[in-house]
Write an enzyme that holds these catalytic residues in place. Structure first.
Site, PDB file in Angstrom:
ATOM      1  N   LYS A   1     -19.499 -24.746  21.062  1.00 65.26           N
ATOM      2  CA  LYS A   1     -19.809 -26.040  20.718  1.00 65.26           C
ATOM      3  C   LYS A   1     -19.367 -27.151  21.647  1.00 65.26           C
ATOM      4  O   LYS A   1     -18.386 -26.955  22.482  1.00 65.26           O
ATOM      5  CB  LYS A   1     -18.934 -26.615  19.204  1.00 65.26           C
ATOM      6  CG  LYS A   1     -19.449 -27.473  18.743  1.00 65.26           C
ATOM      7  CD  LYS A   1     -18.358 -27.683  17.463  1.00 65.26           C
ATOM      8  CE  LYS A   1     -16.967 -28.788  18.003  1.00 65.26           C
ATOM      9  NZ  LYS A   1     -16.411 -29.426  17.007  1.00 65.26           N
TER      10      LYS A   1
ATOM     11  N   LYS B   1      -6.930 -22.998  16.323  1.00 65.88           N
ATOM     12  CA  LYS B   1      -5.690 -23.368  16.862  1.00 65.88           C
ATOM     13  C   LYS B   1      -4.765 -22.278  16.973  1.00 65.88           C
ATOM     14  O   LYS B   1      -3.904 -21.912  17.931  1.00 65.88           O
ATOM     15  CB  LYS B   1      -5.212 -24.583  16.190  1.00 65.88           C
ATOM     16  CG  LYS B   1      -6.012 -25.677  16.307  1.00 65.88           C
ATOM     17  CD  LYS B   1      -5.424 -27.129  16.897  1.00 65.88           C
ATOM     18  CE  LYS B   1      -6.514 -28.167  16.844  1.00 65.88           C
ATOM     19  NZ  LYS B   1      -6.732 -28.763  18.078  1.00 65.88           N
TER      20      LYS B   1
ATOM     21  N   LYS C   1     -15.072 -32.520  22.443  1.00 68.32           N
ATOM     22  CA  LYS C   1     -14.453 -33.718  23.238  1.00 68.32           C
ATOM     23  C   LYS C   1     -13.193 -33.296  24.164  1.00 68.32           C
ATOM     24  O   LYS C   1     -12.953 -33.596  24.962  1.00 68.32           O
ATOM     25  CB  LYS C   1     -13.778 -34.802  22.328  1.00 68.32           C
ATOM     26  CG  LYS C   1     -14.532 -35.286  21.313  1.00 68.32           C
ATOM     27  CD  LYS C   1     -13.789 -36.178  20.299  1.00 68.32           C
ATOM     28  CE  LYS C   1     -14.828 -36.834  19.173  1.00 68.32           C
ATOM     29  NZ  LYS C   1     -13.911 -36.640  17.661  1.00 68.32           N
TER      30      LYS C   1
HETATM   31  P1  TYM Z   1     -15.043 -34.921  14.434  1.00 68.37           P
HETATM   32  O1  TYM Z   1     -14.372 -36.106  14.932  1.00 68.37           O
HETATM   33  O2  TYM Z   1     -14.612 -33.671  14.970  1.00 68.37           O
HETATM   34  O3  TYM Z   1     -16.516 -34.999  14.552  1.00 68.37           O
HETATM   35  C1  TYM Z   1     -17.243 -35.951  13.955  1.00 68.37           C
HETATM   36  C2  TYM Z   1     -18.583 -35.486  13.491  1.00 68.37           C
HETATM   37  O4  TYM Z   1     -19.317 -34.958  14.726  1.00 68.37           O
HETATM   38  C3  TYM Z   1     -19.967 -33.806  14.503  1.00 68.37           C
HETATM   39  N1  TYM Z   1     -19.918 -32.945  15.822  1.00 68.37           N
HETATM   40  C4  TYM Z   1     -20.916 -32.451  16.089  1.00 68.37           C
HETATM   41  N2  TYM Z   1     -22.113 -32.099  15.698  1.00 68.37           N
HETATM   42  C5  TYM Z   1     -23.038 -31.386  16.412  1.00 68.37           C
HETATM   43  N3  TYM Z   1     -22.703 -30.922  17.534  1.00 68.37           N
HETATM   44  C6  TYM Z   1     -21.660 -31.112  18.131  1.00 68.37           C
HETATM   45  N4  TYM Z   1     -21.121 -30.322  19.392  1.00 68.37           N
HETATM   46  C7  TYM Z   1     -20.474 -31.917  17.384  1.00 68.37           C
HETATM   47  N5  TYM Z   1     -19.171 -32.006  17.602  1.00 68.37           N
HETATM   48  C8  TYM Z   1     -18.914 -32.798  16.535  1.00 68.37           C
HETATM   49  C9  TYM Z   1     -18.871 -33.006  13.429  1.00 68.37           C
HETATM   50  O5  TYM Z   1     -19.135 -32.184  12.584  1.00 68.37           O
HETATM   51  C10 TYM Z   1     -18.468 -34.400  12.695  1.00 68.37           C
HETATM   52  O6  TYM Z   1     -19.841 -34.768  11.591  1.00 68.37           O
HETATM   53  N6  TYM Z   1     -12.836 -33.996  10.172  1.00 68.37           N
HETATM   54  C11 TYM Z   1     -13.830 -34.983  10.664  1.00 68.37           C
HETATM   55  C12 TYM Z   1     -13.533 -36.436  10.493  1.00 68.37           C
HETATM   56  C13 TYM Z   1     -13.288 -36.794   9.038  1.00 68.37           C
HETATM   57  C14 TYM Z   1     -14.228 -36.673   8.182  1.00 68.37           C
HETATM   58  C15 TYM Z   1     -13.797 -37.161   6.938  1.00 68.37           C
HETATM   59  C16 TYM Z   1     -15.853 -36.332   8.171  1.00 68.37           C
HETATM   60  C17 TYM Z   1     -12.175 -37.059   8.530  1.00 68.37           C
HETATM   61  N7  TYM Z   1     -12.420 -37.346   7.198  1.00 68.37           N
HETATM   62  C18 TYM Z   1     -14.495 -37.177   5.680  1.00 68.37           C
HETATM   63  C19 TYM Z   1     -16.446 -36.568   6.791  1.00 68.37           C
HETATM   64  C20 TYM Z   1     -15.848 -36.954   5.789  1.00 68.37           C
HETATM   65  C21 TYM Z   1     -13.745 -34.482  12.106  1.00 68.37           C
HETATM   66  O7  TYM Z   1     -12.831 -34.041  12.752  1.00 68.37           O
HETATM   67  O8  TYM Z   1     -14.570 -34.787  12.924  1.00 68.37           O
END
Ligand code: TYM
Length: 329
Positions: A192, A111, A195
């Site tokens: 990657k 960012k 969203k």
């Molecule tokens: P977030 O919302 O960005 O993504 C959620 C999950 O999806 C996986 N992911 C992917 N996996 C494969 N290919 C992709 N292109 C891809 N894009 C996203 C992410 O690795 C993730 O597993 N910080 C976390 C949310 C969170 C969390 C937690 C996760 C908050 N507290 C505690 C685990 C434990 C996040 O932003 O995920």
């Protein structure tokens, strides 16, 4: 039974990357592990969310967890904001992490590099994530590749707390699948799938129109060669599609390579578009069935109640240990 915990932010629409990297693995683990899966809506606030959209995205995410196969009887599903203890533990843990450690987080650095305006929430994001995890003493945290660094920081903070105040938190392991943990953008396979993709051509959303998503697969960027072969360095486009194919069909990459030996990309992409279309159709059908009535509210209430019992106990323990509580609760 060993325990697992993970969450997804309700920012934007759920992508095929979220599904393959997180939701589908969650479903596959639910018979073997005690699962806690939540919607990380407090984390979503680190970037401005239009309130109406946030409400819809939150509802969609919880519905998609269930539509994809998570069974609320086997798995505790809840909203992060329904368990107030997360924010409070996040504060205590935020007081134990160094600025240097937070500055090294890739998500924050990206960012900064983009020159975006950065709120304090983004910087301190990992502290809340540490609280989400450590609150429940999970053995494993199943995530995509991009979250590995956060789980590693979480381990460091848990160890720091335990050595300062005595054993309190289990040290969690990140669980990252060998295939599918980093699904790439279909138009730019060196980036990657995300969203926040501006054009959305390279990103498939789980609630996308089926024909639109098939078209996105058929027009995915590949290379000028026509050999269906897994080589992420030299053939990132086709390798990404092979990973998607492998996960959605439950077949090994090698097996798929053999099937398309000498056949070229056209046939491969057409078949993959069908596979993706069928997967989305199945989820969307179930999604429609569960988004009417009060079913989701009831699931979330039940999930929050179960999560709160554990969270209250853990927070009391932490507060006794750190000296913030003067009476025994
Ligand atoms: P977030 O919302 O960005 O993504 C959620 C999950 O999806 C996986 N992911 C992917 N996996 C494969 N290919 C992709 N292109 C891809 N894009 C996203 C992410 O690795 C993730 O597993 N910080 C976390 C949310 C969170 C969390 C937690 C996760 C908050 N507290 C505690 C685990 C434990 C996040 O932003 O995920």
């Amino acid at each position: 039974m060993k325990r697992m915990l993970s969450g997804i932010k309700p920012t934007g629409r759920v992508t095929l990357g979220n599904y393959i990297g997180a939701i589908k693995p969650f479903v596959s683990y639910q018979d073997e592990y005690e699962m806690f899966i939540f919607v990380a809506n407090l984390h979503s606030m680190t970037v401005y969310q239009e309130p109406k959209e946030l409400r819809q995205n939150t509802k969609d995410l919880i519905a998609l967890y269930i539509a994809a196969g998570l069974d609320p009887k086997k798995c505790t599903l809840f909203l992060q904001s329904d368990v107030l203890e997360h924010a409070q533990l996040g504060w205590y843990l935020g007081c134990m992490v160094n600025m240097g450690e937070l500055s090294r987080m890739t998500q924050y650095k990206d960012k900064v590099a983009k020159g975006e305006s950065i709120g304090a929430g983004i910087f301190n994001y990992p502290s809340l994530m540490n609280a989400d995890i450590l609150m429940y003493d999970p053995d494993y945290v199943p995530v995509g590749e991009d979250q590995k660094q956060h789980v590693e920081l979480c381990r460091d903070i848990a160890e720091r707390f335990n050595s300062r105040y005595s054993d309190t938190f289990k040290i969690p392991e990140p669980l990252i699948a060998k295939v599918g943990s980093r699904i790439m953008d279909l138009q730019n396979p060196t980036k990657k799938m995300s969203k926040s993709d501006e054009t959305s051509k390279g990103c498939i959303y789980i609630l996308d129109d089926i024909n639109v998503s098939k078209k996105k697969i058929k027009s995915a960027v590949t290379d000028s060669d026509s050999h269906v072969h897994f080589d992420p360095i030299h053939k990132p486009g086709i390798s990404n599609l092979l990973e998607i194919y492998s996960i959605l069909s439950n077949r090994s990459i090698e097996d798929i390579e053999n099937q398309y030996e000498g056949k070229g990309y056209g046939e491969f992409k057409t078949d993959l578009a069908e596979i993706v279309g069928q997967e989305l159709e199945k989820i969307q059908k179930r999604y429609k069935e569960i988004t009417t009535g009060s079913y989701l509210d009831d699931i979330l209430e039940e999930g929050a109640q179960k999560a709160r019992i554990i969270a209250r106990k853990k927070l009391s323990k932490v507060e006794r240990k750190i000296g913030i509580t003067i009476k025994k609760r």
